[in-house]
Design a protein around this motif. Structure first.
Motif, PDB file in Angstrom:
ATOM      1  N   LYS A  54      29.417   6.968 -30.866  1.00 21.46           N
ATOM      2  CA  LYS A  54      29.605   8.390 -30.559  1.00 21.46           C
ATOM      3  C   LYS A  54      30.708   8.497 -29.521  1.00 21.46           C
ATOM      4  O   LYS A  54      30.743   7.716 -28.569  1.00 21.46           O
ATOM      5  CB  LYS A  54      28.310   8.980 -30.025  1.00 21.46           C
ATOM      6  CG  LYS A  54      27.164   8.878 -30.995  1.00 21.46           C
ATOM      7  CD  LYS A  54      25.841   9.144 -30.306  1.00 21.46           C
ATOM      8  CE  LYS A  54      24.717   8.830 -31.271  1.00 21.46           C
ATOM      9  NZ  LYS A  54      23.602   8.183 -30.607  1.00 21.46           N
ATOM     10  N   ARG A  55      31.581   9.476 -29.702  1.00 22.68           N
ATOM     11  CA  ARG A  55      32.723   9.609 -28.788  1.00 22.68           C
ATOM     12  C   ARG A  55      32.854  11.041 -28.307  1.00 22.68           C
ATOM     13  O   ARG A  55      32.725  11.979 -29.096  1.00 22.68           O
ATOM     14  CB  ARG A  55      34.006   9.181 -29.485  1.00 22.68           C
ATOM     15  CG  ARG A  55      34.039   7.723 -29.850  1.00 22.68           C
ATOM     16  CD  ARG A  55      35.332   7.335 -30.552  1.00 22.68           C
ATOM     17  NE  ARG A  55      35.388   5.902 -30.758  1.00 22.68           N
ATOM     18  CZ  ARG A  55      34.965   5.283 -31.852  1.00 22.68           C
ATOM     19  NH1 ARG A  55      34.472   5.978 -32.857  1.00 22.68           N
ATOM     20  NH2 ARG A  55      35.049   3.969 -31.951  1.00 22.68           N
TER      21      ARG A  55
ATOM     22  N   SER B  27      27.586  11.996 -20.764  1.00 25.63           N
ATOM     23  CA  SER B  27      27.824  11.178 -21.959  1.00 25.63           C
ATOM     24  C   SER B  27      27.036   9.874 -21.937  1.00 25.63           C
ATOM     25  O   SER B  27      26.548   9.429 -22.972  1.00 25.63           O
ATOM     26  CB  SER B  27      29.307  10.828 -22.081  1.00 25.63           C
ATOM     27  OG  SER B  27      30.088  11.960 -22.254  1.00 25.63           O
TER      28      SER B  27
ATOM     29  N   ASP C  70      25.850   3.245 -27.064  1.00 28.55           N
ATOM     30  CA  ASP C  70      26.588   3.606 -28.280  1.00 28.55           C
ATOM     31  C   ASP C  70      27.503   4.812 -28.064  1.00 28.55           C
ATOM     32  O   ASP C  70      27.821   5.534 -29.007  1.00 28.55           O
ATOM     33  CB  ASP C  70      25.616   3.884 -29.421  1.00 28.55           C
ATOM     34  CG  ASP C  70      24.685   5.058 -29.135  1.00 28.55           C
ATOM     35  OD1 ASP C  70      24.547   5.455 -27.956  1.00 28.55           O
ATOM     36  OD2 ASP C  70      24.099   5.591 -30.091  1.00 28.55           O
ATOM     37  N   VAL C  71      27.946   5.036 -26.817  1.00 31.91           N
ATOM     38  CA  VAL C  71      28.807   6.180 -26.513  1.00 31.91           C
ATOM     39  C   VAL C  71      30.060   5.719 -25.787  1.00 31.91           C
ATOM     40  O   VAL C  71      30.013   4.827 -24.934  1.00 31.91           O
ATOM     41  CB  VAL C  71      28.066   7.232 -25.643  1.00 31.91           C
ATOM     42  CG1 VAL C  71      29.002   8.345 -25.204  1.00 31.91           C
ATOM     43  CG2 VAL C  71      26.881   7.817 -26.404  1.00 31.91           C
TER      44      VAL C  71
ATOM     45  N   ASP D  16      31.083  12.095 -35.528  1.00 37.01           N
ATOM     46  CA  ASP D  16      30.873  11.049 -34.525  1.00 37.01           C
ATOM     47  C   ASP D  16      31.715  11.243 -33.273  1.00 37.01           C
ATOM     48  O   ASP D  16      31.458  10.610 -32.257  1.00 37.01           O
ATOM     49  CB  ASP D  16      31.202   9.669 -35.110  1.00 37.01           C
ATOM     50  CG  ASP D  16      30.228   9.281 -36.210  1.00 37.01           C
ATOM     51  OD1 ASP D  16      29.040   9.622 -36.099  1.00 37.01           O
ATOM     52  OD2 ASP D  16      30.679   8.647 -37.178  1.00 37.01           O
ATOM     53  N   ALA D  17      32.738  12.090 -33.336  1.00 34.49           N
ATOM     54  CA  ALA D  17      33.640  12.287 -32.196  1.00 34.49           C
ATOM     55  C   ALA D  17      33.832  13.771 -31.933  1.00 34.49           C
ATOM     56  O   ALA D  17      33.995  14.559 -32.874  1.00 34.49           O
ATOM     57  CB  ALA D  17      34.984  11.614 -32.457  1.00 34.49           C
ATOM     58  N   TYR D  18      33.818  14.119 -30.645  1.00 33.26           N
ATOM     59  CA  TYR D  18      33.872  15.523 -30.245  1.00 33.26           C
ATOM     60  C   TYR D  18      34.915  15.743 -29.166  1.00 33.26           C
ATOM     61  O   TYR D  18      35.078  14.920 -28.260  1.00 33.26           O
ATOM     62  CB  TYR D  18      32.503  15.985 -29.729  1.00 33.26           C
ATOM     63  CG  TYR D  18      31.444  15.879 -30.782  1.00 33.26           C
ATOM     64  CD1 TYR D  18      31.204  16.922 -31.649  1.00 33.26           C
ATOM     65  CD2 TYR D  18      30.702  14.710 -30.931  1.00 33.26           C
ATOM     66  CE1 TYR D  18      30.250  16.818 -32.649  1.00 33.26           C
ATOM     67  CE2 TYR D  18      29.748  14.591 -31.915  1.00 33.26           C
ATOM     68  CZ  TYR D  18      29.523  15.649 -32.777  1.00 33.26           C
ATOM     69  OH  TYR D  18      28.583  15.537 -33.757  1.00 33.26           O
TER      70      TYR D  18
ATOM     71  N   LEU E 263      24.118  15.392 -27.642  1.00 33.63           N
ATOM     72  CA  LEU E 263      23.432  14.097 -27.704  1.00 33.63           C
ATOM     73  C   LEU E 263      21.947  14.269 -28.000  1.00 33.63           C
ATOM     74  O   LEU E 263      21.353  13.458 -28.716  1.00 33.63           O
ATOM     75  CB  LEU E 263      23.639  13.318 -26.398  1.00 33.63           C
ATOM     76  CG  LEU E 263      25.037  12.732 -26.243  1.00 33.63           C
ATOM     77  CD1 LEU E 263      25.278  12.260 -24.817  1.00 33.63           C
ATOM     78  CD2 LEU E 263      25.261  11.587 -27.232  1.00 33.63           C
TER      79      LEU E 263
ATOM     80  N   MET F 112      21.652  14.667 -31.696  1.00 28.99           N
ATOM     81  CA  MET F 112      21.838  13.366 -32.345  1.00 28.99           C
ATOM     82  C   MET F 112      20.590  12.506 -32.200  1.00 28.99           C
ATOM     83  O   MET F 112      20.149  11.855 -33.153  1.00 28.99           O
ATOM     84  CB  MET F 112      23.043  12.648 -31.746  1.00 28.99           C
ATOM     85  CG  MET F 112      24.363  13.295 -32.059  1.00 28.99           C
ATOM     86  SD  MET F 112      25.681  12.439 -31.151  1.00 28.99           S
ATOM     87  CE  MET F 112      27.105  13.060 -32.000  1.00 28.99           C
TER      88      MET F 112
ATOM     89  N   GLU G 115      18.265  10.908 -35.173  1.00 33.39           N
ATOM     90  CA  GLU G 115      18.139   9.456 -35.310  1.00 33.39           C
ATOM     91  C   GLU G 115      16.696   8.998 -35.238  1.00 33.39           C
ATOM     92  O   GLU G 115      16.353   7.941 -35.764  1.00 33.39           O
ATOM     93  CB  GLU G 115      18.953   8.754 -34.213  1.00 33.39           C
ATOM     94  CG  GLU G 115      20.455   8.889 -34.409  1.00 33.39           C
ATOM     95  CD  GLU G 115      21.245   8.384 -33.218  1.00 33.39           C
ATOM     96  OE1 GLU G 115      20.645   7.855 -32.251  1.00 33.39           O
ATOM     97  OE2 GLU G 115      22.473   8.532 -33.243  1.00 33.39           O
TER      98      GLU G 115
END
Length: 193
Positions: free
Chosen positions: A2-3, A39, A49-50, A140-142, A181, A184, A188
């Motif tokens: 995740k970005r 984040s 995972d970020v 996956d990226a914001y 997050l 997400m 998950e």
């Protein structure tokens, strides 16, 4: 992975700022520090995972990008001064065209938003975007902005980027990251709800 990419429009590109004056003397570096913490931090743990990218566009030497890797970062505590200190160290390091590590899990390089947009497919977090709660799949990226709106040249870069929303109100960037997050996490681990 995740970005989160946060643009700091006035954020200093020199490590000469005081940790006691990050809102003023460092061009609202405090906003970026809060985004790093939102984040990466969980209660008593880090999100491995970020990745959090800070695009610094302030004087004297813009643009620079600082990357915080949740998988590798060390020496980061959940307060603004800790993140600010690691940013200062990154800005004091030699800045090249490719990422170089300044402290464990913190990297710096020359270049800004246009370069990151060429490397990742990003979604713009915007209150007028598609509601994340109705989306079948989440990106996956914001991309987010600091306390300022995107400049005209940035708007041109992101005009065709997918827009997603965490709700109808304009929120602070760090709060938006937390909500994103959380959504997400819920997707998950649906059995833990």
């Amino acid at each position: 992975m995740k970005r989160f990419i946060i643009v700091g429009h006035k954020a200093s590109t020199s490590g000469d700022f005081s940790l006691n004056d990050m809102p003023g003397g460092a061009g609202r570096m405090d906003v970026l520090c809060r985004c790093v913490n939102s984040s990466l931090f969980l209660s008593h743990d880090l999100r491995r995972d970020v990745e959090c990218y800070l695009v610094l566009q302030g004087e004297p030497d813009p643009p620079k990008t600082i990357l915080f890797s949740g998988e590798r970062v060390r020496y980061l505590n959940p307060d603004e001064r800790s993140a600010g200190s690691l940013i200062k160290k990154a800005l004091a390091a030699t800045c090249r065209d490719e990422f170089s590590e300044s402290t464990k899990g913190v990297y710096v390089r020359r270049g800004g938003l246009d370069r990151l947009l060429s490397e990742f497919q990003v979604a713009l977090l915007d209150e007028n975007g598609e509601d994340i709660r109705t989306m079948a799949e989440l990106p996956d990226a914001y991309l987010l902005s600091d306390h300022m709106n995107f400049a005209e040249e940035e708007e041109a870069l992101i005009q065709d980027v997918q827009k997603v929303s965490v709700g109808p109100k304009i929120l602070h960037a760090d709060h938006t990251i937390t909500i994103m997050l959380n959504e997400m996490d819920r997707r998950e681990n649906p059995s833990e709800l």
